[in-house]
Design a protein around this motif. Structure first.
Motif, PDB file in Angstrom:
ATOM      1  N   GLY A  42       0.813  -1.211   0.000  1.00 18.27           N
ATOM      2  CA  GLY A  42       0.000   0.000   0.000  1.00 18.27           C
ATOM      3  C   GLY A  42       0.847   1.261   0.000  1.00 18.27           C
ATOM      4  O   GLY A  42       0.550   2.222  -0.712  1.00 18.27           O
ATOM      5  N   GLY A  43       1.916   1.253   0.804  1.00 19.06           N
ATOM      6  CA  GLY A  43       2.801   2.414   0.860  1.00 19.06           C
ATOM      7  C   GLY A  43       3.493   2.654  -0.469  1.00 19.06           C
ATOM      8  O   GLY A  43       3.635   3.801  -0.918  1.00 19.06           O
ATOM      9  N   PHE A  44       3.919   1.570  -1.123  1.00 20.54           N
ATOM     10  CA  PHE A  44       4.563   1.693  -2.432  1.00 20.54           C
ATOM     11  C   PHE A  44       3.554   2.204  -3.462  1.00 20.54           C
ATOM     12  O   PHE A  44       3.883   3.051  -4.302  1.00 20.54           O
ATOM     13  CB  PHE A  44       5.122   0.336  -2.877  1.00 20.54           C
ATOM     14  N   GLY A  45       2.310   1.700  -3.381  1.00 23.85           N
ATOM     15  CA  GLY A  45       1.263   2.171  -4.289  1.00 23.85           C
ATOM     16  C   GLY A  45       0.988   3.653  -4.103  1.00 23.85           C
ATOM     17  O   GLY A  45       0.848   4.407  -5.080  1.00 23.85           O
ATOM     18  N   LEU A  46       0.916   4.085  -2.854  1.00 21.44           N
ATOM     19  CA  LEU A  46       0.701   5.508  -2.557  1.00 21.44           C
ATOM     20  C   LEU A  46       1.857   6.357  -3.068  1.00 21.44           C
ATOM     21  O   LEU A  46       1.659   7.466  -3.572  1.00 21.44           O
ATOM     22  CB  LEU A  46       0.536   5.698  -1.044  1.00 21.44           C
ATOM     23  N   LEU A  47       3.067   5.820  -2.949  1.00 21.72           N
ATOM     24  CA  LEU A  47       4.249   6.533  -3.409  1.00 21.72           C
ATOM     25  C   LEU A  47       4.198   6.731  -4.924  1.00 21.72           C
ATOM     26  O   LEU A  47       4.491   7.824  -5.426  1.00 21.72           O
ATOM     27  CB  LEU A  47       5.510   5.752  -3.018  1.00 21.72           C
ATOM     28  N   ILE A  48       3.811   5.687  -5.665  1.00 20.19           N
ATOM     29  CA  ILE A  48       3.696   5.775  -7.120  1.00 20.19           C
ATOM     30  C   ILE A  48       2.637   6.797  -7.522  1.00 20.19           C
ATOM     31  O   ILE A  48       2.854   7.633  -8.417  1.00 20.19           O
ATOM     32  CB  ILE A  48       3.344   4.391  -7.731  1.00 20.19           C
ATOM     33  N   VAL A  49       1.468   6.727  -6.853  1.00 21.59           N
ATOM     34  CA  VAL A  49       0.386   7.672  -7.149  1.00 21.59           C
ATOM     35  C   VAL A  49       0.837   9.106  -6.894  1.00 21.59           C
ATOM     36  O   VAL A  49       0.555  10.018  -7.692  1.00 21.59           O
ATOM     37  CB  VAL A  49      -0.861   7.357  -6.284  1.00 21.59           C
ATOM     38  N   ALA A  50       1.550   9.317  -5.791  1.00 17.71           N
ATOM     39  CA  ALA A  50       2.018  10.661  -5.449  1.00 17.71           C
ATOM     40  C   ALA A  50       3.047  11.176  -6.450  1.00 17.71           C
ATOM     41  O   ALA A  50       3.033  12.350  -6.831  1.00 17.71           O
ATOM     42  CB  ALA A  50       2.617  10.655  -4.040  1.00 17.71           C
ATOM     43  N   ILE A  51       3.938  10.296  -6.900  1.00 17.29           N
ATOM     44  CA  ILE A  51       4.973  10.696  -7.863  1.00 17.29           C
ATOM     45  C   ILE A  51       4.357  10.997  -9.223  1.00 17.29           C
ATOM     46  O   ILE A  51       4.648  12.036  -9.837  1.00 17.29           O
ATOM     47  CB  ILE A  51       6.052   9.605  -7.991  1.00 17.29           C
ATOM     48  N   ALA A 212      -2.462  -8.285  -2.813  1.00 14.15           N
ATOM     49  CA  ALA A 212      -2.663  -7.247  -3.826  1.00 14.15           C
ATOM     50  C   ALA A 212      -3.898  -6.423  -3.487  1.00 14.15           C
ATOM     51  O   ALA A 212      -3.893  -5.187  -3.568  1.00 14.15           O
ATOM     52  CB  ALA A 212      -2.798  -7.874  -5.207  1.00 14.15           C
ATOM     53  N   TYR A 213      -4.975  -7.121  -3.069  1.00 18.13           N
ATOM     54  CA  TYR A 213      -6.205  -6.404  -2.720  1.00 18.13           C
ATOM     55  C   TYR A 213      -5.994  -5.548  -1.466  1.00 18.13           C
ATOM     56  O   TYR A 213      -6.345  -4.361  -1.442  1.00 18.13           O
ATOM     57  CB  TYR A 213      -7.363  -7.374  -2.480  1.00 18.13           C
ATOM     58  N   LEU A 214      -5.431  -6.172  -0.410  1.00 19.21           N
ATOM     59  CA  LEU A 214      -5.224  -5.442   0.848  1.00 19.21           C
ATOM     60  C   LEU A 214      -4.307  -4.237   0.646  1.00 19.21           C
ATOM     61  O   LEU A 214      -4.530  -3.172   1.226  1.00 19.21           O
ATOM     62  CB  LEU A 214      -4.626  -6.373   1.909  1.00 19.21           C
ATOM     63  N   GLY A 215      -3.278  -4.404  -0.172  1.00 21.15           N
ATOM     64  CA  GLY A 215      -2.328  -3.317  -0.378  1.00 21.15           C
ATOM     65  C   GLY A 215      -2.866  -2.209  -1.261  1.00 21.15           C
ATOM     66  O   GLY A 215      -2.798  -1.028  -0.899  1.00 21.15           O
ATOM     67  N   LEU A 216      -3.429  -2.581  -2.421  1.00 18.22           N
ATOM     68  CA  LEU A 216      -3.815  -1.577  -3.412  1.00 18.22           C
ATOM     69  C   LEU A 216      -5.187  -0.963  -3.177  1.00 18.22           C
ATOM     70  O   LEU A 216      -5.394   0.224  -3.453  1.00 18.22           O
ATOM     71  CB  LEU A 216      -3.760  -2.194  -4.817  1.00 18.22           C
ATOM     72  N   PHE A 217      -6.125  -1.762  -2.683  1.00 15.48           N
ATOM     73  CA  PHE A 217      -7.484  -1.238  -2.485  1.00 15.48           C
ATOM     74  C   PHE A 217      -7.744  -0.839  -1.029  1.00 15.48           C
ATOM     75  O   PHE A 217      -8.204   0.270  -0.759  1.00 15.48           O
ATOM     76  CB  PHE A 217      -8.521  -2.264  -2.948  1.00 15.48           C
ATOM     77  N   ALA A 218      -7.459  -1.774  -0.094  1.00 11.43           N
ATOM     78  CA  ALA A 218      -7.748  -1.508   1.317  1.00 11.43           C
ATOM     79  C   ALA A 218      -6.717  -0.582   1.956  1.00 11.43           C
ATOM     80  O   ALA A 218      -6.893  -0.177   3.107  1.00 11.43           O
ATOM     81  CB  ALA A 218      -7.821  -2.819   2.095  1.00 11.43           C
ATOM     82  N   THR A 219      -5.650  -0.249   1.217  1.00 14.92           N
ATOM     83  CA  THR A 219      -4.664   0.691   1.755  1.00 14.92           C
ATOM     84  C   THR A 219      -4.440   1.869   0.814  1.00 14.92           C
ATOM     85  O   THR A 219      -4.747   3.008   1.171  1.00 14.92           O
ATOM     86  CB  THR A 219      -3.317  -0.024   2.016  1.00 14.92           C
ATOM     87  N   THR A 220      -3.936   1.623  -0.400  1.00 16.32           N
ATOM     88  CA  THR A 220      -3.650   2.735  -1.312  1.00 16.32           C
ATOM     89  C   THR A 220      -4.901   3.563  -1.598  1.00 16.32           C
ATOM     90  O   THR A 220      -4.932   4.774  -1.338  1.00 16.32           O
ATOM     91  CB  THR A 220      -3.069   2.216  -2.649  1.00 16.32           C
ATOM     92  N   LEU A 221      -5.936   2.925  -2.137  1.00 15.30           N
ATOM     93  CA  LEU A 221      -7.163   3.658  -2.479  1.00 15.30           C
ATOM     94  C   LEU A 221      -7.838   4.230  -1.248  1.00 15.30           C
ATOM     95  O   LEU A 221      -8.278   5.395  -1.243  1.00 15.30           O
ATOM     96  CB  LEU A 221      -8.129   2.735  -3.231  1.00 15.30           C
ATOM     97  N   SER A 222      -7.921   3.427  -0.176  1.00 13.61           N
ATOM     98  CA  SER A 222      -8.636   3.884   1.020  1.00 13.61           C
ATOM     99  C   SER A 222      -7.974   5.109   1.637  1.00 13.61           C
ATOM    100  O   SER A 222      -8.665   6.037   2.080  1.00 13.61           O
ATOM    101  CB  SER A 222      -8.718   2.756   2.057  1.00 13.61           C
TER     102      SER A 222
END
Length: 291
Positions: A42-51, A212-222
């Motif tokens: 999730g943190g890596f996903g958030l980092l990509i979205v932010a960049i 993948a679900y917990l990281g990208l949806f339940a963390t990054t998106l949430s």
């Protein structure tokens, strides 16, 4: 209704899917390794979205806030797992979830000078009672371990303090950048857990899907939604609305996992829902022309 309310409820509903998702995770998936992998992905996903979204551009980041926020992310995760391990799911969850809004209210009022109205007290009381009923509904025996209670309180305080730090950081930086830094930092702090516990389950089909679900949806998106909502409403209100998480978990447990809907579960769901409605609905002000 303030649209920030919708963002926070949306985030909480995504968090509420984590329990159901973990139920489908492979055998051997310990809560601590699941939590670490969730933060890492999730943190890596958030980092990509932010960049990609250039969210770091023009933002000002206080190193103290970044470090403190990352530490608090790790603390409230680790403390919660420790509380549940020592004093059981029922008491650990009740104290951690129930103390969060109380700590947030105090921190918001003392540090950020936020005002707590009557609606917040009523909504928080109803939501905490609802959480208590939900958790106790399936417990025949309840054990209390003093150290476990302390860990649960630390978890509740950690979540509330983390929320307050994010609120402060949002004044000088974009939400995606703030959340990305804190969650990726928290993941780095928890990373040693992956070298202590068995993580072979991660590389199975179920492991990859669930993580993948917990990281990208339940963390990054949430947490993208969480940051948007927190920008618009108070820390105290945000934390109480976050109690839509156990309500969502209860509904999914009944629908997806076939859990029993007994009177305590029904009353608990009703209390939480009522508390959220009380806090969400705002009185419409009539203009002089509309009278």
């Amino acid at each position: 209704m303030n649209k920030g309310v919708f963002f926070i409820i949306g985030a909480a509903m995504l968090w509420g899917t984590t329990g159901t998702t973990q139920a489908f995770a492979p055998m051997g998936a310990s809560p601590l390794t699941v939590g670490t992998m969730r933060l890492l992905i999730g943190g890596f996903g958030l980092l990509i979205v932010a960049i990609v979204g250039r969210s770091f551009t023009g933002g000002k980041f206080n190193p103290v806030h970044v470090i403190a926020g990352a530490v608090l992310v790790a603390i409230y995760q680790i403390a919660f797992f420790s509380a549940v391990n020592l004093t059981g799911v029922a008491v650990g969850t009740i104290v951690a979830i129930g103390s969060g809004p109380a700590f947030a209210g105090v921190l918001g009022k003392v540090v950020l000078k936020e005002q707590l109205d009557v609606k917040w007290y009523i909504a928080t009381f109803l939501a905490v009672v609802g959480c208590t009923l939900l958790v106790l509904s399936g417990e025949s025996e309840v054990s209390v371990n003093p150290l476990g209670i302390l860990y649960a309180l630390i978890s509740g305080f950690g979540y509330a303090a983390y929320t307050m730090i994010v609120k402060v950081m949002l004044e000088k930086a974009r939400g995606n950048a703030v959340i990305a830094l804190l969650f990726f930092g928290g993941a780095i702090i928890m990373l040693p857990a992956l070298f202590v516990y068995d993580i072979a389950w991660i590389f199975t089909e179920k492991g990859i899907f669930s993580m993948a679900y917990l990281g990208l949806f339940a963390t990054t998106l949430s947490y993208i939604l969480f940051a948007k909502g927190l920008k618009l409403i108070t820390v105290a209100k945000t934390t109480t609305l976050s109690l839509a998480e156990p309500l969502t978990a209860a509904v999914l447990g009944i629908i997806v996992l076939g859990e029993t809907l007994n009177i305590m579960v029904a009353l608990g769901m009703l209390c939480i829902f009522t508390g959220i409605v009380v806090l969400s609905v705002e009185r419409q002000k009539l203009s002089a022309d509309a009278k």
